[in-house]
Design a protein around this motif. Structure first.
Motif, PDB file in Angstrom:
ATOM      1  N   GLN A   1      31.999  48.594  43.505  1.00  0.00           N
ATOM      2  CA  GLN A   1      31.844  48.523  42.055  1.00  0.00           C
ATOM      3  C   GLN A   1      33.045  49.039  41.287  1.00  0.00           C
ATOM      4  OE1 GLN A   1      28.183  50.640  41.397  1.00  0.00           O
ATOM      5  NE2 GLN A   1      26.977  49.189  42.603  1.00  0.00           N
ATOM      6  N   SER A   2      33.754  50.014  41.841  1.00  0.00           N
ATOM      7  CA  SER A   2      34.912  50.564  41.147  1.00  0.00           C
ATOM      8  C   SER A   2      35.703  51.434  42.105  1.00  0.00           C
ATOM      9  CB  SER A   2      34.482  51.394  39.934  1.00  0.00           C
ATOM     10  OG  SER A   2      33.853  52.598  40.356  1.00  0.00           O
ATOM     11  N   LEU A   3      36.931  51.752  41.694  1.00  0.00           N
ATOM     12  CA  LEU A   3      37.717  52.748  42.429  1.00  0.00           C
ATOM     13  C   LEU A   3      37.269  54.100  41.901  1.00  0.00           C
ATOM     14  CD1 LEU A   3      41.208  51.021  42.293  1.00  0.00           C
ATOM     15  CD2 LEU A   3      39.462  50.853  44.069  1.00  0.00           C
ATOM     16  N   SER A   4      36.166  54.575  42.419  1.00  0.00           N
ATOM     17  CA  SER A   4      35.432  55.683  41.814  1.00  0.00           C
ATOM     18  C   SER A   4      36.179  57.010  41.838  1.00  0.00           C
ATOM     19  CB  SER A   4      34.068  55.833  42.495  1.00  0.00           C
ATOM     20  OG  SER A   4      34.222  55.880  43.896  1.00  0.00           O
ATOM     21  N   VAL A   5      37.262  57.081  42.631  1.00  0.00           N
ATOM     22  CA  VAL A   5      38.059  58.302  42.631  1.00  0.00           C
ATOM     23  C   VAL A   5      38.797  58.422  41.313  1.00  0.00           C
ATOM     24  CG1 VAL A   5      38.334  58.334  45.117  1.00  0.00           C
ATOM     25  CG2 VAL A   5      39.973  57.093  43.726  1.00  0.00           C
ATOM     26  N   GLU A   6      39.149  59.636  40.912  1.00  0.00           N
ATOM     27  CA  GLU A   6      39.877  59.835  39.665  1.00  0.00           C
ATOM     28  C   GLU A   6      41.264  59.220  39.730  1.00  0.00           C
ATOM     29  OE1 GLU A   6      40.506  60.595  35.871  1.00  0.00           O
ATOM     30  OE2 GLU A   6      38.613  60.854  36.950  1.00  0.00           O
ATOM     31  N   ARG A   7      41.871  59.331  40.926  1.00  0.00           N
ATOM     32  CA  ARG A   7      43.192  58.738  41.127  1.00  0.00           C
ATOM     33  C   ARG A   7      43.426  58.578  42.616  1.00  0.00           C
ATOM     34  NH1 ARG A   7      49.046  61.336  39.413  1.00  0.00           N
ATOM     35  NH2 ARG A   7      50.214  59.380  39.256  1.00  0.00           N
ATOM     36  N   LEU A   8      43.960  57.450  43.005  1.00  0.00           N
ATOM     37  CA  LEU A   8      44.272  57.240  44.420  1.00  0.00           C
ATOM     38  C   LEU A   8      45.463  58.109  44.803  1.00  0.00           C
ATOM     39  CD1 LEU A   8      43.809  53.378  44.755  1.00  0.00           C
ATOM     40  CD2 LEU A   8      42.259  55.182  45.498  1.00  0.00           C
ATOM     41  N   PRO A   9      45.621  58.418  46.088  1.00  0.00           N
ATOM     42  CA  PRO A   9      46.697  59.312  46.519  1.00  0.00           C
ATOM     43  C   PRO A   9      48.062  58.903  45.954  1.00  0.00           C
ATOM     44  CG  PRO A   9      45.224  58.850  48.344  1.00  0.00           C
ATOM     45  CD  PRO A   9      44.775  57.980  47.216  1.00  0.00           C
ATOM     46  N   ILE A  10      48.821  59.876  45.466  1.00  0.00           N
ATOM     47  CA  ILE A  10      50.115  59.584  44.840  1.00  0.00           C
ATOM     48  C   ILE A  10      51.138  59.090  45.852  1.00  0.00           C
ATOM     49  CG2 ILE A  10      49.720  61.240  42.978  1.00  0.00           C
ATOM     50  CD1 ILE A  10      51.530  63.189  44.457  1.00  0.00           C
ATOM     51  N   SER A  11      50.866  59.287  47.143  1.00  0.00           N
ATOM     52  CA  SER A  11      51.785  58.835  48.184  1.00  0.00           C
ATOM     53  C   SER A  11      51.737  57.318  48.388  1.00  0.00           C
ATOM     54  CB  SER A  11      51.470  59.534  49.512  1.00  0.00           C
ATOM     55  OG  SER A  11      50.116  59.290  49.892  1.00  0.00           O
ATOM     56  N   LEU A  12      50.685  56.660  47.858  1.00  0.00           N
ATOM     57  CA  LEU A  12      50.514  55.222  48.064  1.00  0.00           C
ATOM     58  C   LEU A  12      51.663  54.431  47.442  1.00  0.00           C
ATOM     59  CD1 LEU A  12      46.743  54.311  47.515  1.00  0.00           C
ATOM     60  CD2 LEU A  12      48.138  53.781  49.511  1.00  0.00           C
ATOM     61  N   SER A  13      52.215  53.523  48.235  1.00  0.00           N
ATOM     62  CA  SER A  13      53.256  52.634  47.728  1.00  0.00           C
ATOM     63  C   SER A  13      52.800  51.176  47.711  1.00  0.00           C
ATOM     64  CB  SER A  13      54.530  52.759  48.580  1.00  0.00           C
ATOM     65  OG  SER A  13      54.262  52.413  49.931  1.00  0.00           O
ATOM     66  N   LYS A  14      51.669  50.896  48.373  1.00  0.00           N
ATOM     67  CA  LYS A  14      51.183  49.517  48.412  1.00  0.00           C
ATOM     68  C   LYS A  14      49.660  49.495  48.453  1.00  0.00           C
ATOM     69  CE  LYS A  14      51.917  45.085  50.762  1.00  0.00           C
ATOM     70  NZ  LYS A  14      52.640  44.387  51.850  1.00  0.00           N
ATOM     71  N   LEU A  15      49.064  48.675  47.580  1.00  0.00           N
ATOM     72  CA  LEU A  15      47.616  48.515  47.535  1.00  0.00           C
ATOM     73  C   LEU A  15      47.290  47.031  47.371  1.00  0.00           C
ATOM     74  CD1 LEU A  15      44.671  49.593  47.204  1.00  0.00           C
ATOM     75  CD2 LEU A  15      45.135  49.714  44.749  1.00  0.00           C
ATOM     76  N   GLU A  16      46.420  46.522  48.238  1.00  0.00           N
ATOM     77  CA  GLU A  16      45.976  45.137  48.130  1.00  0.00           C
ATOM     78  C   GLU A  16      44.451  45.095  48.159  1.00  0.00           C
ATOM     79  OE1 GLU A  16      47.742  42.326  50.750  1.00  0.00           O
ATOM     80  OE2 GLU A  16      49.792  42.865  50.225  1.00  0.00           O
ATOM     81  N   ILE A  17      43.873  44.344  47.212  1.00  0.00           N
ATOM     82  CA  ILE A  17      42.422  44.199  47.120  1.00  0.00           C
ATOM     83  C   ILE A  17      42.100  42.717  47.049  1.00  0.00           C
ATOM     84  CG2 ILE A  17      40.336  44.780  45.836  1.00  0.00           C
ATOM     85  CD1 ILE A  17      41.793  47.171  44.685  1.00  0.00           C
ATOM     86  N   TRP A  18      41.300  42.231  47.989  1.00  0.00           N
ATOM     87  CA  TRP A  18      40.952  40.811  48.057  1.00  0.00           C
ATOM     88  C   TRP A  18      39.442  40.652  48.210  1.00  0.00           C
ATOM     89  CZ3 TRP A  18      44.837  37.188  47.581  1.00  0.00           C
ATOM     90  CH2 TRP A  18      46.140  37.662  47.711  1.00  0.00           C
ATOM     91  N   ASP A  19      38.910  39.610  47.604  1.00  0.00           N
ATOM     92  CA  ASP A  19      37.486  39.274  47.754  1.00  0.00           C
ATOM     93  C   ASP A  19      36.563  40.426  47.383  1.00  0.00           C
ATOM     94  OD1 ASP A  19      38.321  36.831  48.615  1.00  0.00           O
ATOM     95  OD2 ASP A  19      37.886  37.145  50.725  1.00  0.00           O
ATOM     96  N   CYS A  20      36.891  41.115  46.307  1.00  0.00           N
ATOM     97  CA  CYS A  20      36.052  42.196  45.793  1.00  0.00           C
ATOM     98  C   CYS A  20      35.796  41.907  44.312  1.00  0.00           C
ATOM     99  CB  CYS A  20      36.722  43.556  45.972  1.00  0.00           C
ATOM    100  SG  CYS A  20      37.128  43.975  47.675  1.00  0.00           S
ATOM    101  N   PRO A  21      34.865  40.998  44.007  1.00  0.00           N
ATOM    102  CA  PRO A  21      34.726  40.466  42.647  1.00  0.00           C
ATOM    103  C   PRO A  21      34.346  41.476  41.578  1.00  0.00           C
ATOM    104  CG  PRO A  21      32.877  39.787  44.030  1.00  0.00           C
ATOM    105  CD  PRO A  21      33.899  40.394  44.944  1.00  0.00           C
TER     106      PRO A  21
END
Length: 204
Positions: free
Chosen positions: A120-140
């Motif tokens: 339903q959502s990225l329920s965390v307040e913020r994803l880890p700051i170390s992330l350099s790449k994020l891909e989301i597919w088929d999550c309407p």
């Protein structure tokens, strides 16, 4: 397994519905890649995996439609801070990301989320700051929330340099198909114009 295969670096378990736990002694300490899919009983006992004790584990993947025991992932303390790559897909009942489980992943660089229709959502307040790449597919449900600037979850991912999202692969193919049709239409018009011009010249 720790004593039988002490030098094991990669382990893939897929389609093993009757496996309930890892062998006595836990996983090999040198393991750096672990992928689990369609192992419902094993996933049900995930709190006993002992991944925090694996100092070399950098890649973890969880996939398979049978993993319907998961509604929130990952639980606090499940994954080690050494992870740099995290992927989960086909988790049909996943509804939320567990912030307490993600925030300790201070080395996480890449995260992939695919085919989680109930997320339903990225329920965390913020994803880890170390992330350099994020891909989301088929999550309407969650993809519209990730739209640049206007999405409700945009502030949680704005710091990530590389990110891509799509409602579903069918949408991507449809969009590509529409672009192709337009290009073909332009080409048809171009050649039709050329033929008319040539025809006019011949008539002259």
């Amino acid at each position: 397994m720790h004593t039988l295969l002490p030098s094991l670096h990669s382990l893939i378990l897929y389609g093993c519905p009757e496996i309930e736990s890892f062998s006595e002694g836990g996983l090999p300490s040198k393991l750096d890649y672990l992928s689990i899919g369609n192992c419902e009983k094993l996933v049900g006992g995930r709190r006993d995996w002992g991944l925090q004790a694996l100092p070399s584990l950098t890649c973890f993947s969880l996939k398979g439609e049978s993993e319907d025991v998961l509604e929130s992932f990952p639980e606090e303390g499940l994954l080690p801070p050494t992870l740099t790559y995290l992927c989960f897909r086909h988790l049909v009942n996943l509804k939320s990301l567990n912030g307490r489980g993600l925030q300790p992943l201070v080395s996480l660089e890449e995260m992939y989320i695919t085919d989680c229709p109930q997320l339903q959502s990225l329920s965390v307040e913020r994803l880890p700051i170390s992330l350099s790449k994020l891909e989301i597919w088929d999550c309407p449900l969650v993809v519209p929330r990730c739209r640049r600037a206007e999405g409700e979850d945009w502030h949680k991912i704005a710091h990530i340099p590389h990110h891509s999202y799509s409602l579903c692969m069918e949408d991507v193919m449809k969009e590509c198909g529409e672009i192709l049709v337009k290009l073909l239409g332009l080409k048809r018009k171009f050649w039709a114009t050329m033929i008319l011009d040539l025809d006019g010249k011949f008539r002259n």
